[in-house]
Design a protein around this motif. Structure first.
Motif, mmCIF file in Angstrom:
data_model
loop_
_atom_site.group_PDB
_atom_site.id
_atom_site.type_symbol
_atom_site.label_atom_id
_atom_site.label_comp_id
_atom_site.label_asym_id
_atom_site.label_seq_id
_atom_site.Cartn_x
_atom_site.Cartn_y
_atom_site.Cartn_z
ATOM 1 N N GLN A 286 80.294 6.196 57.059
ATOM 2 C CA GLN A 286 81.790 6.101 57.018
ATOM 3 C C GLN A 286 82.111 7.546 56.885
ATOM 4 O O GLN A 286 83.214 8.124 57.571
ATOM 5 C CB GLN A 286 82.455 5.473 55.904
ATOM 6 N N ALA A 287 81.595 8.352 55.810
ATOM 7 C CA ALA A 287 81.742 9.899 56.198
ATOM 8 C C ALA A 287 81.578 10.546 57.204
ATOM 9 O O ALA A 287 82.141 11.577 57.841
ATOM 10 C CB ALA A 287 80.995 10.621 54.972
ATOM 11 N N TYR A 288 80.367 10.071 58.010
ATOM 12 C CA TYR A 288 80.085 10.611 59.271
ATOM 13 C C TYR A 288 81.086 10.383 60.290
ATOM 14 O O TYR A 288 81.441 11.444 61.109
ATOM 15 C CB TYR A 288 78.827 10.174 59.800
ATOM 16 N N TYR A 289 81.639 9.104 60.387
ATOM 17 C CA TYR A 289 82.564 8.781 61.401
ATOM 18 C C TYR A 289 83.923 9.534 60.865
ATOM 19 O O TYR A 289 84.641 10.019 61.999
ATOM 20 C CB TYR A 289 82.940 7.323 61.516
ATOM 21 N N GLY A 290 84.358 9.715 59.697
ATOM 22 C CA GLY A 290 85.449 10.479 59.314
ATOM 23 C C GLY A 290 85.426 11.980 59.646
ATOM 24 O O GLY A 290 86.369 12.725 59.898
ATOM 25 N N ALA A 291 84.213 12.519 59.626
ATOM 26 C CA ALA A 291 84.146 14.092 60.205
ATOM 27 C C ALA A 291 84.085 14.233 61.661
ATOM 28 O O ALA A 291 84.502 15.356 62.135
ATOM 29 C CB ALA A 291 82.768 14.566 59.671
ATOM 30 N N LEU A 292 83.993 13.081 62.435
ATOM 31 C CA LEU A 292 84.085 13.503 63.760
ATOM 32 C C LEU A 292 85.391 13.943 64.460
ATOM 33 O O LEU A 292 85.229 14.655 65.225
ATOM 34 C CB LEU A 292 83.373 12.071 64.605
ATOM 35 N N ASP A 293 86.362 13.089 63.853
ATOM 36 C CA ASP A 293 87.791 13.443 64.398
ATOM 37 C C ASP A 293 88.337 14.660 63.477
ATOM 38 O O ASP A 293 89.510 14.943 63.763
ATOM 39 C CB ASP A 293 88.508 12.416 64.268
ATOM 40 N N ASN A 294 87.846 15.467 62.573
ATOM 41 C CA ASN A 294 88.429 16.405 61.661
ATOM 42 C C ASN A 294 87.446 17.463 61.909
ATOM 43 O O ASN A 294 86.577 17.877 61.498
ATOM 44 C CB ASN A 294 88.288 15.773 60.409
ATOM 45 N N PRO A 295 88.049 18.626 62.855
ATOM 46 C CA PRO A 295 87.439 19.983 63.061
ATOM 47 C C PRO A 295 87.104 20.669 61.916
ATOM 48 O O PRO A 295 86.522 21.844 61.954
ATOM 49 C CB PRO A 295 88.327 20.496 64.194
ATOM 50 N N PHE A 296 87.998 20.574 60.923
ATOM 51 C CA PHE A 296 87.820 21.239 59.733
ATOM 52 C C PHE A 296 86.948 20.882 58.537
ATOM 53 O O PHE A 296 86.717 21.388 57.395
ATOM 54 C CB PHE A 296 89.306 21.662 59.066
ATOM 55 N N SER A 297 86.334 19.439 58.662
ATOM 56 C CA SER A 297 85.448 18.802 58.029
ATOM 57 C C SER A 297 84.030 19.466 57.931
ATOM 58 O O SER A 297 83.779 19.819 58.864
ATOM 59 C CB SER A 297 85.672 17.322 58.120
ATOM 60 N N GLU A 298 83.550 19.380 56.987
ATOM 61 C CA GLU A 298 82.015 19.689 56.840
ATOM 62 C C GLU A 298 81.015 18.757 57.405
ATOM 63 O O GLU A 298 81.663 17.343 57.449
ATOM 64 C CB GLU A 298 81.415 19.867 55.396
ATOM 65 N N PRO A 299 80.007 18.927 58.222
ATOM 66 C CA PRO A 299 79.430 17.947 58.789
ATOM 67 C C PRO A 299 78.546 16.896 57.883
ATOM 68 O O PRO A 299 78.244 17.687 56.740
ATOM 69 C CB PRO A 299 78.133 19.024 59.614
ATOM 70 N N ALA A 300 78.616 15.883 58.085
ATOM 71 C CA ALA A 300 78.122 14.563 57.197
ATOM 72 C C ALA A 300 76.902 14.162 57.868
ATOM 73 O O ALA A 300 76.677 13.879 59.096
ATOM 74 C CB ALA A 300 79.199 13.598 57.136
ATOM 75 N N SER A 301 75.916 14.193 57.102
ATOM 76 C CA SER A 301 74.647 13.577 57.379
ATOM 77 C C SER A 301 74.497 12.108 56.983
ATOM 78 O O SER A 301 75.133 11.713 56.006
ATOM 79 C CB SER A 301 73.251 14.102 56.800
ATOM 80 N N ILE A 302 73.851 11.233 57.625
ATOM 81 C CA ILE A 302 73.496 9.925 57.304
ATOM 82 C C ILE A 302 72.389 9.582 56.420
ATOM 83 O O ILE A 302 71.363 9.946 56.786
ATOM 84 C CB ILE A 302 73.528 8.941 58.668
ATOM 85 N N GLN A 303 72.503 9.021 55.186
ATOM 86 C CA GLN A 303 71.711 8.807 54.433
ATOM 87 C C GLN A 303 70.828 7.516 54.549
ATOM 88 O O GLN A 303 71.206 6.471 55.104
ATOM 89 C CB GLN A 303 72.176 8.762 52.773
#
Length: 325
Positions: A286-303
């Motif tokens: 969910q964090a990974y998908y949320g970061a895709l559309d936010n240019p200001f977010s930190e990259p999220a890795s899938i655990q």
């Protein structure tokens, strides 16, 4: 008379400064027009084993993927290890096994995230049954990789209370369209000293379409204890490890038709308790998908929980409650 001369001199100086600034920008504009090439050296990728499998008591079909990972510059992408053998065991009992004969290499299904490439489709002799304790996944992809052995504890069976109200709500959209909603109120257990996560589904099966169940559930109102999760495609409920967070009175809704069409079929409530590693996996997705559309977010890795590799061996335990037949 001095003031007009001073004003004229200041204006002339301003014009000269502006012209000089414009001329200084021309090389930069030309550089932007022609493009700027920066060479970025990617580190060499070391292929790793990538495995995904989800199992739950009662499963009559189990899907698994076993791949060799690839770097971002590899145009061929990750490759399925068609020679791999996967075994699911509990103690010394073999619950199921899949090999090269179980791979499904049909065309990808764009509507199903699982069917994005070849995968194993394994049909056990009987629906899976687990005893309390650990279940173990063994993946033998030699000689490409060393054999993988990973174990997860079977979660406790969820304790679920519920109340079902058929056609509880009528919603008028205001432009001539009115539809109806079933309401399901769910009570879940918060175990003292334990972290509790639940995957909640309210599913519908059409009498004319066969055995396929479709999830259609949403919160009746905003509730911080639950949220839709793209990883499990469910409502993920959590107490965040806090004993003082009650997981009762979770009010959910499901579509029940409109003025022109009333579904004819069955509804059921399905609640699964995932292992902690699987819940963490879903939250990271969910964090990974949320970061895709936010240019200001930190990259999220899938655990995941695959040692020195990628992917997830997910185990759940579930309760299924009929609501409307």
């Amino acid at each position: 008379m001095a003031l007009p001369l001073l004003t004229s001199s200041l204006r002339t100086s301003t014009i000269l400064v502006a012209v000089a600034a414009t001329l200084s920008l021309l090389p930069s504009c030309e550089k932007l027009q022609n493009g700027v090439v920066n060479e970025i050296e990617f580190p060499e990728h070391e292929p790793r084993l990538a495995v995904n499998m989800f199992v739950s008591p009662g499963d009559s079909v189990v899907y698994a993927t076993v791949y060799q990972s690839a770097g971002v510059t590899d145009t061929a992408g990750s490759q399925p290890l068609l020679h791999a053998v996967v075994s699911l065991m509990q103690g010394n009992i073999m619950l199921l096994q899949g090999d090269s004969s179980h791979w499904d290499v049909s065309e990808p299904d764009p509507w199903d995230s699982w069917y994005t490439g070849p995968l194993m489709k394994i049909v056990p002799d009987a629906p899976l049954q687990f005893q309390p304790g650990a279940v173990t996944l063994v993946v033998d992809a030699s000689p490409t990789f060393e054999p993988l052995v990973i174990s997860e504890e079977v979660p406790e069976v969820p304790v679920v209370g519920h109340e079902f109200e058929a056609y509880a709500d009528t919603v008028d959209e205001g432009w001539g369209y009115t539809y109806f909603r079933h309401r399901v109120t769910v009570d879940l257990e918060n175990r003292p000293g334990e972290r509790d996560d639940y995957m909640v589904f309210v599913e519908y099966r059409d009498d004319f379409e066969g055995s396929q169940w479709y999830n259609d559930v949403s919160p009746a109102f905003p509730d911080p204890r639950l949220a839709y999760n793209d990883g499990c495609q469910c409502l993920l409920v959590t107490d965040s490890g806090e004993d003082n967070v009650a997981l009762t009175n979770l009010v959910l809704e499901s579509w029940a038709g409109d003025e022109e069409y009333t579904p004819e079929g069955s509804y059921r409530l399905r609640v699964e308790r995932p292992t902690p590693s699987l819940a963490n996996h879903f939250n990271s997705v969910q964090a990974y998908y949320g970061a895709l559309d936010n240019p200001f977010s930190e990259p999220a890795s899938i655990q995941g929980n695959i040692p020195d590799g990628f992917g997830i061996f997910g185990v759940t335990n579930e309760v299924v409650i009929p609501l409307l037949d």
